[in-house]
Design an enzyme around this catalytic site. Structure first.
Site, PDB file in Angstrom:
ATOM      1  N   GLY A 268    -112.943  71.977  20.935  1.00  0.00           N
ATOM      2  CA  GLY A 268    -112.997  72.571  19.554  1.00  0.00           C
ATOM      3  C   GLY A 268    -114.476  72.776  19.250  1.00  0.00           C
ATOM      4  O   GLY A 268    -115.211  73.625  20.089  1.00  0.00           O
ATOM      5  N   SER A 269    -114.819  72.489  18.096  1.00  0.00           N
ATOM      6  CA  SER A 269    -115.979  73.055  17.327  1.00  0.00           C
ATOM      7  C   SER A 269    -117.413  72.910  18.132  1.00  0.00           C
ATOM      8  O   SER A 269    -118.418  73.245  17.798  1.00  0.00           O
ATOM      9  CB  SER A 269    -116.173  72.931  15.956  1.00  0.00           C
ATOM     10  OG  SER A 269    -114.982  73.564  15.359  1.00  0.00           O
ATOM     11  N   VAL A 270    -117.431  71.708  18.870  1.00  0.00           N
ATOM     12  CA  VAL A 270    -118.911  71.548  19.531  1.00  0.00           C
ATOM     13  C   VAL A 270    -119.038  72.610  20.296  1.00  0.00           C
ATOM     14  O   VAL A 270    -120.350  72.767  21.032  1.00  0.00           O
ATOM     15  CB  VAL A 270    -118.570  70.257  20.474  1.00  0.00           C
ATOM     16  CG1 VAL A 270    -118.494  68.830  19.633  1.00  0.00           C
ATOM     17  CG2 VAL A 270    -117.674  70.160  21.651  1.00  0.00           C
ATOM     18  N   MET A 271    -118.197  73.571  20.886  1.00  0.00           N
ATOM     19  CA  MET A 271    -118.433  74.655  21.697  1.00  0.00           C
ATOM     20  C   MET A 271    -119.424  75.957  20.668  1.00  0.00           C
ATOM     21  O   MET A 271    -120.092  76.634  21.282  1.00  0.00           O
ATOM     22  CB  MET A 271    -117.397  75.355  22.092  1.00  0.00           C
ATOM     23  CG  MET A 271    -116.689  74.751  23.236  1.00  0.00           C
ATOM     24  SD  MET A 271    -117.616  74.389  24.660  1.00  0.00           S
ATOM     25  CE  MET A 271    -117.876  76.021  25.387  1.00  0.00           C
TER      26      MET A 271
END
Length: 561
Positions: A268-271
């Site tokens: 998810g958005s930790v990328m």
């Protein structure tokens, strides 16, 4: 007759003397093993995570004697050492030369068993493996089996280092199987101690915070990792559910699995910071670059990419703060697929970390030649690729370590090696991304719950749908938060991921933020890091969210796709 006897005696004691000596030794001389003490597993400060305590083994030599053990003796011995009477009877009926009746017997119990005066029964010095921290570090240490060999975790991975070599004792027995003399002893060579990078106090804090977070959110499971920001040392690695390696009956099921290392998931958005950092490195954007989010909806290759709400026009820094999928997509499409793929690989995604931990997963990043635009977009914000929590924490060391990635390791590492990590980004880019991630834990960001009192924090949330056989299930989530503390002068990278929270919020900031704070607070105390943020510190200027009409010199805009 006398002549025949004399001839026979001459044959036995002269011509065929060697044969009969050998047969006599087979019946009277025995080699019994002497067990080596297994090496200890220690934390970075020399505190024990796994030790071997002296105990006894009850053994039987039922060969070379026709004595039968009575039913009364069998029942008494079976009750004393908690074995089935049939097991004892089978050993004696088979006239076995050596058999373990029961291992890890308390010395006083072994002494009482010998008082039963059972033929062929004797004791040996042995060792019992125990784990003082129990379930707190269970997936890291693992455990040994009944034969003393490692079965899981570091016990199995470092078997050759920990095990040592058994010795033996050669004894002389009488016709009743009783030892009457020791002929020779080959002493055992004990195993070597293994020192890990784990810090016991941080390990306890990570375990305790994670257990509470999983319980509070009624989640399926969770993992947490603390890395030294500069050496990559694993200071803590916790999983819940867990198990107690001291209890033989509980050594099975999913609690044994080191999910932080072995489980992969779509992050998810930790990328997103990784994508933004590459765009900064390539000169495609600057922190104040204008990024229209098109009302929070973007059509691409027949699919719709959407944000949680309409964020309007953002800066590149605002894309990170608000975690905009549309904004990240627009920035990602400024990059080539080859550059994004090489960036992922340079950060350690797609291949297993060489951290000295067993069962480390490689994750999955498909070769860029097969990417479509929609896949390039979704990978930029954490879908369509997979990684373990350890891989993600390791990737974030590139921001904490001024652009150099610090390879994760479970062993203590010389601090001088901190600067030898591979450079992924320039120091300027790493600091710019850290600055963007500081706004994530602000009041206007996605994780105000991850603010650590007294310390600056740079981090990123991740809230990803779970993939099932029927596609993405919008009722199942993985909530994550990865943060750097302190943000100004990094010391640790902390990653927390909660799988399938079912109660309360499912967002990464709300679910994974609180355990992050608890772990970070203990880490700062343990490392004796002075607070770098006080109540008197002036608040930083907010990230501009609607910069229209306020462009500065050199500012440029990411156009519509």
């Amino acid at each position: 007759m006398f002549v025949a006897l004399i001839a026979r005696a001459f044959w036995v004691q002269g011509i065929n003397d060697a044969f009969y000596r050998q047969q006599g030794e087979l019946r009277q001389v025995r080699d019994w093993p002497l067990h080596a003490s297994r090496g200890r597993i220690l934390d970075r400060n020399g505190l024990a995570l796994a030790i071997s305590s002296p105990t006894s083994s009850l053994c039987v030599d039922a060969s070379g004697t026709d004595d039968r053990i009575s039913r009364q003796q069998t029942d008494a011995l079976a009750r004393l050492v908690d074995v089935e009477p049939a097991t004892i009877e089978q050993i004696y009926a088979a006239h076995r030369g050596f058999a373990y009746l029961k291992r890890e017997v308390p010395p006083d119990v072994a002494e009482r068993a010998l008082r039963l005066s059972i033929s062929g029964l004797f004791t040996q010095d042995d060792y019992r493996r125990s784990y003082p921290e129990g379930e707190i570090a269970a997936q890291v240490t693992g455990f040994t089996g009944s034969n003393g060999s490692g079965q899981e975790g570091m016990e199995r991975f470092a078997e050759g280092w920990l095990r040592g070599a058994d010795g033996h004792r050669r004894v002389l027995r009488n016709a009743h199987g009783q030892v009457i003399d020791t002929l020779a002893i080959q002493a055992p060579r004990n195993g070597r101690d293994l020192t890990l990078s784990i810090d016991r106090s941080m390990q306890y804090a990570a375990f305790d915070a994670l257990r509470d977070a999983v319980s509070r959110s009624h989640a399926k499971s969770g993992s947490a990792i603390v890395l030294d920001a500069h050496t990559g040392e694993v200071l803590a690695m916790a999983n819940w559910p867990s198990y107690d390696p001291n209890q033989h009956d509980g050594r099975s099921g999913m609690g044994v699995r080191n999910r932080a290392v072995a489980d992969i998931f779509e992050p998810g958005s930790v990328m997103k910071p990784l994508t933004i950092a590459l765009a900064l490195q390539r000169g495609q954007i600057a922190p104040d670059t204008i990024v229209p989010t098109d009302g929070g909806r973007l059509r691409l290759d027949g699919r719709t990419i959407h944000d949680d709400k309409n964020f309007g026009t953002l800066t590149a820094a605002g894309v990170v703060q608000k975690s905009s999928n549309v904004g990240t997509t627009k920035i990602a499409l400024l990059l080539s697929a080859a550059d994004m793929y090489e960036n992922f690989r340079a950060l350690g995604l797609g291949h297993a970390p060489r951290a000295g931990l067993p069962s480390a997963a490689a994750g999955r990043v498909r070769p860029y030649r097969h990417w479509r635009r929609i896949e390039q977009a979704t990978m930029a914000y954490g879908y369509g690729l997979s990684a373990s929590l350890l891989q993600l924490a390791q990737a974030y060391t590139s921001f904490a370590n001024d652009g150099r990635i610090a390879p994760a390791t479970i062993y203590r590492r010389d601090p001088a090696l901190a600067m030898s990590g591979r450079r992924v980004y320039s120091a300027r880019v790493a600091r710019e991304v850290r600055g963007m991630m500081e706004s994530v834990v602000s009041r206007d960001g996605t994780a105000p719950q991850a603010a650590v009192p007294g310390y600056t924090v740079a981090g990123k949330t991740g809230t990803a749908y779970k993939w099932t056989t029927k596609g993405y299930d919008h009722q199942q989530y993985r909530a994550s938060f990865i943060g750097i503390v302190p943000a100004k002068r990094p010391r640790v990278v902390i990653a927390v991921s909660i799988d399938r929270p079912m109660r309360g919020s499912h967002f990464g900031g709300a679910v994974a933020g609180p355990p992050f704070v608890a772990i970070a607070t203990q880490a700062m105390q343990t490392l004796n890091v002075a607070p770098d943020k006080t109540s008197e510190t002036k608040a930083e200027a907010p990230v501009p969210m609607d910069p229209q009409g306020a462009k500065q010199d050199g500012e440029h805009t990411v156009g519509s796709t």
